[in-house]
Write an enzyme that holds these catalytic residues in place. Structure first.
Site, PDB file in Angstrom:
ATOM      1  N   TYR A  86       0.826  -1.199   0.000  1.00  0.00           N
ATOM      2  CA  TYR A  86       0.000   0.000   0.000  1.00  0.00           C
ATOM      3  C   TYR A  86       0.866   1.257   0.000  1.00  0.00           C
ATOM      4  O   TYR A  86       0.449   2.303  -0.510  1.00  0.00           O
ATOM      5  CB  TYR A  86      -0.951  -0.019   1.204  1.00  0.00           C
ATOM      6  CG  TYR A  86      -2.169   0.847   1.013  1.00  0.00           C
ATOM      7  CD1 TYR A  86      -3.013   0.681  -0.078  1.00  0.00           C
ATOM      8  CD2 TYR A  86      -2.489   1.836   1.928  1.00  0.00           C
ATOM      9  CE1 TYR A  86      -4.130   1.474  -0.250  1.00  0.00           C
ATOM     10  CE2 TYR A  86      -3.618   2.636   1.775  1.00  0.00           C
ATOM     11  CZ  TYR A  86      -4.430   2.449   0.681  1.00  0.00           C
ATOM     12  OH  TYR A  86      -5.533   3.246   0.511  1.00  0.00           O
TER      13      TYR A  86
ATOM     14  N   LYS B   6      -3.530   8.461   3.014  1.00  0.00           N
ATOM     15  CA  LYS B   6      -4.788   8.209   3.708  1.00  0.00           C
ATOM     16  C   LYS B   6      -4.703   8.619   5.183  1.00  0.00           C
ATOM     17  O   LYS B   6      -5.706   9.066   5.763  1.00  0.00           O
ATOM     18  CB  LYS B   6      -5.175   6.731   3.586  1.00  0.00           C
ATOM     19  CG  LYS B   6      -5.515   6.290   2.177  1.00  0.00           C
ATOM     20  CD  LYS B   6      -6.718   7.013   1.597  1.00  0.00           C
ATOM     21  CE  LYS B   6      -7.155   6.392   0.270  1.00  0.00           C
ATOM     22  NZ  LYS B   6      -8.267   7.124  -0.360  1.00  0.00           N
TER      23      LYS B   6
END
Length: 260
Positions: free
Chosen positions: A161, A168
């Protein structure tokens, strides 16, 4: 097909959904849910290449406003909000469901992220939501709700990720600060954190199928989340019954985030 819901709990409310790319998009699940509950929608498409995929979905939603929106293009975001103001005078919600990172930045280590790639990632994945909130604020004359989409990788290190986890995390922090700033005006702000979903955006993450398999095997619900699950949870938070819920990161993941 839009789900059939007897109670039009959001009838009379109007809002913007950004991020529909096709029928597999989280934004599409949200748009379906909002429309099923009676809301009127404005939708956007990224560019002319994306328009043929979004146009039939906008017709299904009976969306009176459909406009191009690439948040990296100056003026396009402002044009969307100006159109909504001209046609509706005010809005009740905004759903921000977009994120982007250049491939070399996303697939590399965080410590190796080039400055330009890092700035692009944060600009599109985080700052664009802040700017949408800025433009929405004067149109939310009776309060409203702002939504953005996050992921578990904001809090825990998720393999592959990478830099998107950093973006995020920044996005979820922005949600809390904006909730504090806009709360006195009756504007609520939320991050929705779905479990892994097979969307076009997820296709850029290496070994994503393994993430899906792990989620299904270990989540307490033993089930993967759907875009409709995410959509209905999001739509609920736009209802007046949720008026005292704000600043939250809501996990819609079958409980996956509680498992080590």
């Amino acid at each position: 097909m839009i789900p059939t819901v007897k109670a039009k709990l959001l009838e009379g409310k109007k809002g913007l959904v950004v991020g529909i790319a096709n029928e597999h998009s989280i934004a599409w699940g949200c748009a379906r849910a909002f429309r099923a509950l009676g809301a009127e929608l404005a939708v956007t498409y990224l560019n002319e290449k994306a328009k043929p995929y979004v146009e039939p979905l906008a017709r299904e939603l009976q969306a009176p406003i459909m406009m191009p929106l690439d948040v990296a293009v100056p003026g396009q975001m402002e044009a969307v909000f100006q159109r909504m103001e001209a046609e509706w005078l005010e809005i009740d919600f905004v759903v921000h469901s977009i994120a982007f990172s250049p491939k070399d930045t996303l697939q590399g280590r965080v410590v190796d992220a080039p400055r330009e790639g890092f700035l692009t990632t944060l600009d599109i994945s985080c700052w664009s939501f802040i700017q949408m909130a800025h433009l929405a604020e004067p149109l939310m004359k009776r309060g409203g709700t702002l939504f953005t989409m996050s992921y578990y990788g904001s809090q825990m290190v998720v393999r592959n990720y990478n830099i998107m986890g950093v973006a995020k995390a920044a996005l979820e922090s922005a949600v809390r600060y904006m909730a504090a700033e806009l709360g006195p005006k009756g504007i609520r702000v939320h991050a929705i954190s779905p479990g892994p979903l097979a969307t076009r955006a997820a296709s850029g993450i290496p070994e994503f199928d393994e993430i899906l398999d792990k989620a299904q095997e270990t989540a307490p619900a033993r089930s993967l989340v759907s875009i409709d699950d995410v959509g209905m949870a999001t739509a609920f938070l736009a209802h007046d019954a949720a008026r005292l819920i704000t600043g939250a990161t809501l996990y819609v993941d079958g409980g996956y985030h509680i498992i080590d």
